[in-house]
Design a protein around this motif. Structure first.
Motif, PDB file in Angstrom:
ATOM      1  N   ARG A  47      74.031  89.877  16.171  1.00  0.00           N
ATOM      2  CA  ARG A  47      74.027  89.793  17.627  1.00  0.00           C
ATOM      3  C   ARG A  47      74.140  88.378  18.154  1.00  0.00           C
ATOM      4  N   SER A  73      76.373  95.282  12.865  1.00  0.00           N
ATOM      5  CA  SER A  73      76.010  95.710  14.216  1.00  0.00           C
ATOM      6  C   SER A  73      76.631  97.050  14.594  1.00  0.00           C
ATOM      7  N   THR A 113      74.821  98.473  18.048  1.00  0.00           N
ATOM      8  CA  THR A 113      74.662  97.444  19.074  1.00  0.00           C
ATOM      9  C   THR A 113      75.669  97.623  20.199  1.00  0.00           C
ATOM     10  N   GLY A 161      72.438  93.709  12.710  1.00  0.00           N
ATOM     11  CA  GLY A 161      73.473  93.306  13.653  1.00  0.00           C
ATOM     12  C   GLY A 161      73.588  91.797  13.742  1.00  0.00           C
ATOM     13  N   SER A 197      71.292  91.954  23.700  1.00  0.00           N
ATOM     14  CA  SER A 197      72.058  93.149  23.340  1.00  0.00           C
ATOM     15  C   SER A 197      71.145  94.365  23.376  1.00  0.00           C
ATOM     16  N   GLU A 198      71.750  95.510  23.597  1.00  0.00           N
ATOM     17  CA  GLU A 198      71.016  96.766  23.573  1.00  0.00           C
ATOM     18  C   GLU A 198      71.557  97.609  22.427  1.00  0.00           C
ATOM     19  N   ARG A 199      70.921  98.762  22.217  1.00  0.00           N
ATOM     20  CA  ARG A 199      71.318  99.653  21.137  1.00  0.00           C
ATOM     21  C   ARG A 199      71.652 101.024  21.716  1.00  0.00           C
ATOM     22  N   GLY A 249      77.251  95.387  22.601  1.00  0.00           N
ATOM     23  CA  GLY A 249      77.406  93.932  22.654  1.00  0.00           C
ATOM     24  C   GLY A 249      77.316  93.328  24.042  1.00  0.00           C
TER      25      GLY A 249
END
Length: 68
Positions: free
Chosen positions: A60, A13, A18, A58, A29-31, A20
């Motif tokens: 996640r 991740s 990522t 990731g 989660s976003e990037r 978190g």
């Protein structure tokens, strides 16, 4: 013109970028964007003679209990 050197960034991740979220959050989660992810920063620093490839997965969901 010489061929570009390719760099494979194979990771988790952190390599994916990522942002978190914790178990208390229902949001996914976003990037990080391309100006922030370390692999993209590396690409910019190395310049046009290199091609940085992001191959990452990731984890996640590893902080959440399994949904059965």
């Amino acid at each position: 013109m010489p061929e570009k050197k390719q760099i494979l960034c194979y990771g988790d991740s952190n390599t994916f970028g990522t942002i978190g979220r914790w178990a208390a959050s229902d949001e996914p989660s976003e990037r990080f964007d391309e100006n922030t992810r370390w692999t993209c920063v590396l690409q910019k620093e190395l310049g046009d003679h290199y091609h940085v490839i992001e191959e990452s997965l990731g984890g996640r969901t590893t902080i959440y209990p399994p949904k059965i």
